[in-house]
Scaffold this active site. Sequence first.
Site, PDB file in Angstrom:
ATOM      1  N   ARG A  47     120.205  -6.258  39.670  1.00 37.53           N
ATOM      2  CA  ARG A  47     121.125  -4.899  39.512  1.00 37.53           C
ATOM      3  C   ARG A  47     120.560  -4.139  38.495  1.00 37.53           C
ATOM      4  NH1 ARG A  47     124.918  -4.869  36.071  1.00 37.53           N
ATOM      5  NH2 ARG A  47     125.782  -6.973  36.494  1.00 37.53           N
ATOM      6  N   TYR A  81     128.556  17.708  54.290  1.00 38.04           N
ATOM      7  CA  TYR A  81     128.859  16.446  55.041  1.00 38.04           C
ATOM      8  C   TYR A  81     130.316  15.729  54.764  1.00 38.04           C
ATOM      9  CZ  TYR A  81     128.974  11.286  56.009  1.00 38.04           C
ATOM     10  OH  TYR A  81     129.216  10.142  56.591  1.00 38.04           O
ATOM     11  N   LYS A  89     118.330   8.885  56.206  1.00 34.89           N
ATOM     12  CA  LYS A  89     117.976   9.936  57.022  1.00 34.89           C
ATOM     13  C   LYS A  89     116.406  10.116  57.045  1.00 34.89           C
ATOM     14  CE  LYS A  89     122.225  10.318  57.470  1.00 34.89           C
ATOM     15  NZ  LYS A  89     123.080   9.906  56.474  1.00 34.89           N
ATOM     16  N   ASP A 102     122.057  18.571  47.429  1.00 32.74           N
ATOM     17  CA  ASP A 102     121.772  17.552  48.198  1.00 32.74           C
ATOM     18  C   ASP A 102     120.614  17.982  49.220  1.00 32.74           C
ATOM     19  OD1 ASP A 102     121.882  15.941  50.684  1.00 32.74           O
ATOM     20  OD2 ASP A 102     124.077  15.644  50.458  1.00 32.74           O
TER      21      ASP A 102
HETATM   22  O1  P1T Z   1     125.564   7.909  54.871  1.00 32.39           O
HETATM   23  P1  P1T Z   1     125.154   7.822  53.536  1.00 32.39           P
HETATM   24  O2  P1T Z   1     123.844   7.336  53.344  1.00 32.39           O
HETATM   25  O3  P1T Z   1     126.020   7.551  52.455  1.00 32.39           O
HETATM   26  O4  P1T Z   1     124.843   9.586  53.135  1.00 32.39           O
HETATM   27  C1  P1T Z   1     125.775  10.409  53.078  1.00 32.39           C
HETATM   28  C2  P1T Z   1     125.408  11.835  53.131  1.00 32.39           C
HETATM   29  C3  P1T Z   1     125.071  12.528  52.359  1.00 32.39           C
HETATM   30  N1  P1T Z   1     124.769  14.012  52.455  1.00 32.39           N
HETATM   31  C4  P1T Z   1     124.331  14.292  53.495  1.00 32.39           C
HETATM   32  C5  P1T Z   1     123.962  15.860  53.796  1.00 32.39           C
HETATM   33  C6  P1T Z   1     124.540  13.532  54.743  1.00 32.39           C
HETATM   34  O5  P1T Z   1     124.361  13.957  56.022  1.00 32.39           O
HETATM   35  C7  P1T Z   1     125.191  12.293  54.596  1.00 32.39           C
HETATM   36  C8  P1T Z   1     125.300  11.216  55.591  1.00 32.39           C
HETATM   37  N2  P1T Z   1     125.623  12.017  57.140  1.00 32.39           N
HETATM   38  C9  P1T Z   1     125.642  11.543  58.243  1.00 32.39           C
HETATM   39  C10 P1T Z   1     125.977  10.109  58.317  1.00 32.39           C
HETATM   40  C11 P1T Z   1     125.789  12.319  59.316  1.00 32.39           C
HETATM   41  O6  P1T Z   1     125.871  11.847  60.610  1.00 32.39           O
HETATM   42  O7  P1T Z   1     125.802  13.443  59.093  1.00 32.39           O
END
Ligand code: P1T
Length: 379
Positions: free
Chosen positions: A46, A98, A195, A170
């Site tokens: 961890r 998001y 992503k 972000d």
């Molecule tokens: O899904 P996760 O890895 O927890 O990430 C969250 C997140 C944070 N910031 C942005 C700009 C994002 O697009 C996302 C996650 N977005 C999607 C799952 C989507 O389809 O837009």
Amino acid sequence: MKFNTKTIHGKQHPDKAYGAVMPPIYQTSTYAQTTPGGHKGFAYSRSHNPTRHALENAFASIENGEFGLAFGSGLAAIDAVMKLLKPGDEVISTNDLYGGTYRLFTSIFEGFGIKFHFVGMENAANIENYINEKTKLIWVETPTNPMLNIIDIKAVALIAKKHGVLLSVDNTFATPYLQQPLDLGADIVMHSATKYIGGHSDLVMGALIVKDKDLADKLYFIQNASGAICGPQDSFLALRGIKTLHVRMQRHCENGKAVAEYLASHPKVESVYWPGFKNHLNHNIAKTQMKDFGGMLSFNTKGNNYEEAIKVVENLKIFTLAESLGGVESLVGHPASMTHASIPKAEREKIGVVDSLIRLSVGIEDEEDLINDLKQALG
Ligand code: P1T
């Protein structure tokens, strides 16, 4: 070292044990000690893991930061940033973001006494209207999800510095291939590495990158104390993804442009949101702060009709209807019912996330096949 070289070599070294060029997947929770505290820098996974450590170094390198931290998801990374705050603190956030980030802010952290102002930042000066002595953090998403608004990071950073407030960006949609927020004055860069960083739709992960040692120490404390880390297998996959980020992004941008221009010329399309268009509100800022315009775009069909939008997303064959974005394969989403369903209808409609909005994550397939797919689905 320039960016493309950094994606492959930045802060990376052959593994110490056998010289493996890719760090092995150290699938272990713990490490042998010769005497209490007598270990080789790794005591418990961890806290530290060699595969994750290699990835965290790569994160720092590609974002021009000093310290990288990897988390179990993008939201876990955002959660760690919010834990820098105390009850009574205030955050100014982009109003288009998001849906899961909005949900984390409003459904979890508002309950812990943190106040959020969701603000249009297309004109950065607007932020000043919401700053007071309780403001501790500005949260920027640019380009925004799903409206592809562009926020001037440099201008926001000047405001943040003037008032002694942290700025977190972000960078999920842009990636460091297109923009490097730390160089523009941000304090923290955050990624949903799920992503473009991973790039192959095979992992869920988050990242934070900073330059400042004190801030890195605080975030590391939270990462270890709260425990939302990612595992070694996913760390390996993300590290492999980073090594092709620049070539994938180049193709995402080329295909994104071709698809945006095709849609803009289509008689059944009402509006296309893509920062590469000259008439995009902050096109000139995008041109200055980004290297290119990315592979994400949103659009509405004529008449802004919900049923019509659903028909289009169902008819697409190469674009897969799915949550997420940034993988090599093209995806289509319906933000109102999928990624942004947790934002109340009245709130999301104010910023353009109407029931007829369609979002595309343009992949790296052949451009003609993508355009033909859109042609048949719209036809
Ligand atoms: O899904 P996760 O890895 O927890 O990430 C969250 C997140 C944070 N910031 C942005 C700009 C994002 O697009 C996302 C996650 N977005 C999607 C799952 C989507 O389809 O837009």
